[in-house]
Design a protein around this motif. Structure first.
Motif, PDB file in Angstrom:
ATOM      1  N   ARG A 196       4.110   3.356   3.318  1.00 24.56           N
ATOM      2  CA  ARG A 196       5.322   4.113   2.988  1.00 24.56           C
ATOM      3  C   ARG A 196       5.110   4.932   1.716  1.00 24.56           C
ATOM      4  NH1 ARG A 196       7.953  -0.985   4.060  1.00 24.56           N
ATOM      5  NH2 ARG A 196       8.835  -1.014   6.167  1.00 24.56           N
ATOM      6  N   ARG A 197       4.454   4.326   0.713  1.00 27.76           N
ATOM      7  CA  ARG A 197       4.191   5.083  -0.518  1.00 27.76           C
ATOM      8  C   ARG A 197       3.246   6.253  -0.242  1.00 27.76           C
ATOM      9  NH1 ARG A 197       3.878  -0.297  -2.560  1.00 27.76           N
ATOM     10  NH2 ARG A 197       1.581  -0.200  -2.532  1.00 27.76           N
ATOM     11  N   VAL A 215      -2.715  -3.158  -3.249  1.00 31.51           N
ATOM     12  CA  VAL A 215      -1.872  -4.110  -2.512  1.00 31.51           C
ATOM     13  C   VAL A 215      -2.207  -5.520  -2.993  1.00 31.51           C
ATOM     14  CG1 VAL A 215      -1.616  -2.629  -0.491  1.00 31.51           C
ATOM     15  CG2 VAL A 215      -3.558  -4.162  -0.626  1.00 31.51           C
ATOM     16  N   GLU A 244       3.037  -6.830   5.715  1.00 32.93           N
ATOM     17  CA  GLU A 244       4.103  -6.304   4.869  1.00 32.93           C
ATOM     18  C   GLU A 244       3.532  -5.494   3.715  1.00 32.93           C
ATOM     19  OE1 GLU A 244       3.763  -9.364   5.828  1.00 32.93           O
ATOM     20  OE2 GLU A 244       5.436  -9.637   7.252  1.00 32.93           O
ATOM     21  N   SER A 245       2.463  -5.996   3.086  1.00 27.80           N
ATOM     22  CA  SER A 245       1.871  -5.270   1.957  1.00 27.80           C
ATOM     23  C   SER A 245       1.310  -3.930   2.413  1.00 27.80           C
ATOM     24  CB  SER A 245       0.761  -6.115   1.321  1.00 27.80           C
ATOM     25  OG  SER A 245       1.278  -7.329   0.822  1.00 27.80           O
ATOM     26  N   GLU A 262      -4.185   3.012  -2.888  1.00 25.78           N
ATOM     27  CA  GLU A 262      -3.006   2.188  -3.126  1.00 25.78           C
ATOM     28  C   GLU A 262      -3.458   0.753  -3.374  1.00 25.78           C
ATOM     29  OE1 GLU A 262       0.140   2.792  -3.453  1.00 25.78           O
ATOM     30  OE2 GLU A 262       0.198   4.937  -2.917  1.00 25.78           O
ATOM     31  N   ARG A 288       4.168  -1.393   3.039  1.00 27.03           N
ATOM     32  CA  ARG A 288       4.702  -0.821   1.802  1.00 27.03           C
ATOM     33  C   ARG A 288       3.743   0.225   1.234  1.00 27.03           C
ATOM     34  NH1 ARG A 288       6.471  -6.289   0.958  1.00 27.03           N
ATOM     35  NH2 ARG A 288       4.566  -6.748  -0.216  1.00 27.03           N
TER      36      ARG A 288
END
Length: 484
Positions: free
Chosen positions: A403-404, A390, A396-397, A388, A400
């Motif tokens: 979650r993905r 970022v 916060e990054s 992923e 997210r």
């Protein structure tokens, strides 16, 4: 009339090739004598070694002996004379010249200018020439000189008087031995007794006495073979001979080198003797704790130790000062068994490790340079990888990206990471989120447990660190300096 011959394939030394050329010239001269009925033929050679062999009556090896006999039968040794290399026409045939130089070459067609004047012929003096000879040919002379020399040291064994096992210093051993020798000498004198500090000559005498006694104890078989003139593999290999001081020395081919005699003919010492170890240790310490190669080079200027490099390396390995400076640290303990979480037969990403790679440079929408990072999720059991991107390393990054990840790969049962601030904060948020009533019902059966490896122990997360390195290498090889 000229004749040449290709050198044999079998390796031969230059003096042997010159001797073969003399044989060829002798046959050619005999042919001319028989065909032209000449009264006298003078043979010329620019090899002083060949002329020395032909005029000498010393016993040579079989190769030289047979060819010398053949040449003497054909020509006789008195008809051979020396010609300098620059005046030898045969050199033009062996070295080769161009066709243009050959047309105007007076040396080839007419010979040297002094050839018709016998009073101007060059004279070769054997006393002005140094001839290299093999040690086997001089062993007889060395043994006879040794037998004639009556001024040798007494053959008493100094090892029975001075116990070398009690010494750990080469210089101290020599000084004690020198004082013992001085004491014995003073007992034999009534006047002019030696007193005061030790001199360099006394220390050298003590060292020679130790070397002589060690050689007579260790290499007694070789000494007997030398005295009885019988063959031995070590004598043949090292070309050993006995010097006037009744000590074994190694021969070689550097007899005429402008270096000290000890360097040309080093003394033979056994590698496993205590005296040799003390000598190596003293050489090592006196030269600022030099390395193996330097110590071996310095030792070979005076003594020859079989398998010297291995012996020196084993002695230097015990040097305490060198261990303190350049010693290796303690080896890491054997790795323990893998944890149970990594050995479960479960679905992919049930146990997941997470880490960030280094920064990547990309172009933003407005064309400016921007840094991004890759968040790597890897399965501890199947080694599957999920990447992923970022924009930064904030909490916060990461949330997210997490979650993905769980949207595509399902929710892990165990998350493992290092103690980075981002992961610690995310774990607290996930733990706080999982304590709410709404989420508890959802995660009651498959709750996520976040585990951290010990601090300052990155090897605990080796399975994701390795994959992080592989990912960075692949990206660098594909993209290089290109912006995404």
């Amino acid at each position: 009339m000229a004749k040449n011959q290709v050198a044999p394939i079998k390796g031969m030394t230059l003096p042997q090739l010159e001797l073969m050329a003399a044989v060829l010239g002798a046959h050619l001269g005999r042919h001319l004598l028989d065909e032209l009925e000449l009264e006298r033929v003078v043979y010329w050679s620019d090899s002083q070694i060949v002329i020395h062999w032909l005029s000498s009556e010393k016993q040579q090896n079989k190769f030289i002996k047979n060819r010398r006999k053949e040449i003497n039968d054909l020509t006789g040794s008195k008809h051979w004379r020396y010609v300098p290399t620059h005046s030898n026409p045969a050199d033009l045939q062996t070295r080769g010249i161009s066709a243009k130089e050959f047309e105007d070459n007076t040396l080839w067609f007419h010979g040297p200018p002094w050839i018709t004047q016998p009073q101007s012929w060059p004279v070769w003096k054997e006393c002005d020439t140094t001839v290299l000879s093999a040690i086997e040919n001089t062993e007889t002379e060395n043994c006879s000189e040794t037998a004639k020399d009556k001024r040798m040291e007494p053959t008493s064994n100094v090892m029975d008087i001075v116990q070398i096992e009690r010494f750990n210093s080469y210089q101290k051993l020599l000084r004690v031995t020198a004082y013992v020798i001085r004491f014995v000498d003073n007992l034999r004198k009534r006047e002019d007794r030696n007193q005061g500090k030790l001199t360099a000559g006394e220390l050298q005498r003590a060292a020679n006495m130790w070397i002589r006694d060690i050689q007579h104890n260790i290499y007694s078989t070789e000494l007997e073979c030398l005295r009885s003139r019988t063959q031995h593999h070590l004598i043949r290999q090292l070309k050993l001979y006995i010097d006037p001081g009744n000590m074994l020395r190694c021969g070689g081919r550097i007899n005429n080198a402008p270096i000290p005699t000890d360097a040309k003919f080093p003394l033979l010492l056994p590698g496993k003797h205590k005296f040799t170890h003390l000598l190596i240790q003293d050489t090592h310490q006196r030269n600022c704790h030099a390395g193996t190669g330097t110590v071996v080079t310095l030792l070979r200027q005076r003594v020859w130790i079989p398998a010297a490099r291995q012996i020196v390396r084993s002695v230097l390995r015990k040097c305490v000062s060198c261990k303190k400076v350049s010693g290796k640290p303690y080896l890491a303990p054997a790795p323990p068994p893998l944890p149970k979480d990594r050995m479960l037969d479960s679905e992919p990403f049930s146990v997941t490790g997470v880490d960030f790679t280094g920064e990547l440079h990309v172009k933003s929408a407005n064309g400016r340079d921007k840094k991004v990072y890759i968040c790597l999720f890897t399965c501890a059991n199947t080694r599957a990888v999920h990447l992923e991107i970022v924009p930064d390393l904030t909490e916060e990054s990461f949330l997210r990206a997490f979650r993905r990840f769980i949207s595509r790969k399902s929710l892990p049962k165990i998350m493992m990471s290092d103690n980075a601030t981002t992961f610690v904060s995310a774990a607290e948020n996930i733990r706080r989120l999982s304590q709410s009533v709404a989420v508890t019902d959802t995660l009651c059966q498959a709750g996520t447990v976040w585990k951290f490896i010990p601090k300052r122990a990155p090897w605990y997360g080796g399975y994701w660190e390795r994959l992080t390195g592989i990912t960075k290498d692949c990206i660098k090889k594909v993209l290089g300096c290109t912006y995404m």
